[in-house]
Design a protein around this motif. Structure first.
Motif, PDB file in Angstrom:
ATOM      1  N   GLY A  95      22.898  17.198  24.308  1.00  0.00           N
ATOM      2  CA  GLY A  95      21.459  17.329  24.494  1.00  0.00           C
ATOM      3  C   GLY A  95      20.633  16.273  23.791  1.00  0.00           C
ATOM      4  O   GLY A  95      19.413  16.342  23.789  1.00  0.00           O
ATOM      5  N   ALA A  96      21.284  15.265  23.221  1.00  0.00           N
ATOM      6  CA  ALA A  96      20.557  14.235  22.474  1.00  0.00           C
ATOM      7  C   ALA A  96      19.853  13.242  23.393  1.00  0.00           C
ATOM      8  O   ALA A  96      18.889  12.597  22.991  1.00  0.00           O
ATOM      9  CB  ALA A  96      21.511  13.505  21.544  1.00  0.00           C
ATOM     10  N   VAL A  97      20.327  13.104  24.627  1.00  0.00           N
ATOM     11  CA  VAL A  97      19.747  12.159  25.573  1.00  0.00           C
ATOM     12  C   VAL A  97      19.440  12.896  26.874  1.00  0.00           C
ATOM     13  O   VAL A  97      20.260  13.672  27.362  1.00  0.00           O
ATOM     14  CB  VAL A  97      20.726  10.984  25.848  1.00  0.00           C
ATOM     15  N   ARG A  98      18.251  12.648  27.393  1.00  0.00           N
ATOM     16  CA  ARG A  98      17.853  13.213  28.688  1.00  0.00           C
ATOM     17  C   ARG A  98      17.292  12.073  29.530  1.00  0.00           C
ATOM     18  O   ARG A  98      16.379  11.371  29.096  1.00  0.00           O
ATOM     19  CB  ARG A  98      16.811  14.311  28.510  1.00  0.00           C
ATOM     20  N   ALA A  99      17.860  11.910  30.736  1.00  0.00           N
ATOM     21  CA  ALA A  99      17.432  10.842  31.642  1.00  0.00           C
ATOM     22  C   ALA A  99      16.932  11.463  32.937  1.00  0.00           C
ATOM     23  O   ALA A  99      17.507  12.439  33.428  1.00  0.00           O
ATOM     24  CB  ALA A  99      18.592   9.899  31.930  1.00  0.00           C
ATOM     25  N   THR A 100      15.876  10.883  33.503  1.00  0.00           N
ATOM     26  CA  THR A 100      15.312  11.339  34.769  1.00  0.00           C
ATOM     27  C   THR A 100      15.244  10.154  35.716  1.00  0.00           C
ATOM     28  O   THR A 100      14.771   9.079  35.338  1.00  0.00           O
ATOM     29  CB  THR A 100      13.908  11.938  34.564  1.00  0.00           C
ATOM     30  N   VAL A 140      24.430   1.677  17.616  1.00  0.00           N
ATOM     31  CA  VAL A 140      23.786   1.177  18.838  1.00  0.00           C
ATOM     32  C   VAL A 140      24.707   1.292  20.043  1.00  0.00           C
ATOM     33  O   VAL A 140      24.270   1.681  21.136  1.00  0.00           O
ATOM     34  CB  VAL A 140      23.326  -0.286  18.633  1.00  0.00           C
ATOM     35  N   GLU A 141      25.989   0.978  19.876  1.00  0.00           N
ATOM     36  CA  GLU A 141      26.941   1.033  21.001  1.00  0.00           C
ATOM     37  C   GLU A 141      27.100   2.461  21.520  1.00  0.00           C
ATOM     38  O   GLU A 141      27.135   2.693  22.730  1.00  0.00           O
ATOM     39  CB  GLU A 141      28.309   0.470  20.589  1.00  0.00           C
ATOM     40  N   THR A 142      27.193   3.419  20.600  1.00  0.00           N
ATOM     41  CA  THR A 142      27.346   4.821  21.015  1.00  0.00           C
ATOM     42  C   THR A 142      26.097   5.290  21.754  1.00  0.00           C
ATOM     43  O   THR A 142      26.196   5.917  22.809  1.00  0.00           O
ATOM     44  CB  THR A 142      27.616   5.723  19.795  1.00  0.00           C
ATOM     45  N   VAL A 144      26.007   6.539  25.686  1.00  0.00           N
ATOM     46  CA  VAL A 144      25.543   7.879  26.062  1.00  0.00           C
ATOM     47  C   VAL A 144      24.346   7.783  27.012  1.00  0.00           C
ATOM     48  O   VAL A 144      24.250   8.552  27.977  1.00  0.00           O
ATOM     49  CB  VAL A 144      25.211   8.720  24.809  1.00  0.00           C
ATOM     50  N   ILE A 145      23.463   6.837  26.779  1.00  0.00           N
ATOM     51  CA  ILE A 145      22.322   6.655  27.689  1.00  0.00           C
ATOM     52  C   ILE A 145      22.824   6.288  29.080  1.00  0.00           C
ATOM     53  O   ILE A 145      22.405   6.890  30.079  1.00  0.00           O
ATOM     54  CB  ILE A 145      21.348   5.580  27.153  1.00  0.00           C
ATOM     55  N   VAL A 146      23.712   5.317  29.176  1.00  0.00           N
ATOM     56  CA  VAL A 146      24.233   4.888  30.479  1.00  0.00           C
ATOM     57  C   VAL A 146      24.923   6.054  31.187  1.00  0.00           C
ATOM     58  O   VAL A 146      24.702   6.295  32.379  1.00  0.00           O
ATOM     59  CB  VAL A 146      25.179   3.678  30.324  1.00  0.00           C
TER      60      VAL A 146
END
Length: 113
Positions: free
Chosen positions: A50-55, A77-79, A83-85
């Motif tokens: 739940g640390a990243v949410r993308a729309t 930064v790499e992690t 996770v974002i990607v």
């Protein structure tokens, strides 16, 4: 007798044309509704923690990104980038499924596709 047959044929033709026009209007209405749904579509996904949410929108473009402050401080930064990607990819996959459902819902009942 010919005049009666001509009138009957004309009436049958009128009925067929009204039926075709009615089906056309239904299809047109369905296409309009599908276009409206696609224009406003937004699909979101969250990382497993739940640390990243993308729309993303119907074109798969990233239109929103939320990051948990704690994750930004604790992850390297790499992690965080990975996770974002991954989260954006999950949102995009969800978008593909939602578009497929919309298209299936708006397909005419007698369409074999």
């Amino acid at each position: 007798m010919t005049e009666t047959a001509d009138r009957a044929a004309s009436q049958a033709l009128r009925n067929d044309l009204e039926d075709v026009y009615g089906r056309y209007e239904e299809l047109r209405s369905g296409v309009d509704e599908l276009q409206r749904s696609l224009a406003t579509m937004q699909v979101s996904a969250e990382s497993s923690d739940g640390a990243v949410r993308a729309t993303v929108n119907a074109d798969g473009e990233l239109i929103g990104l939320q990051l948990d402050h704690q994750a930004c401080r604790e992850w390297n930064v790499e992690t965080l980038a990975r996770v974002i990607v991954e989260t954006v990819q999950h949102a995009s996959a969800g978008k593909h499924r939602q578009v497929e459902r919309l298209v299936t819902t708006h397909r005419p009942p007698d369409d074999p596709a």
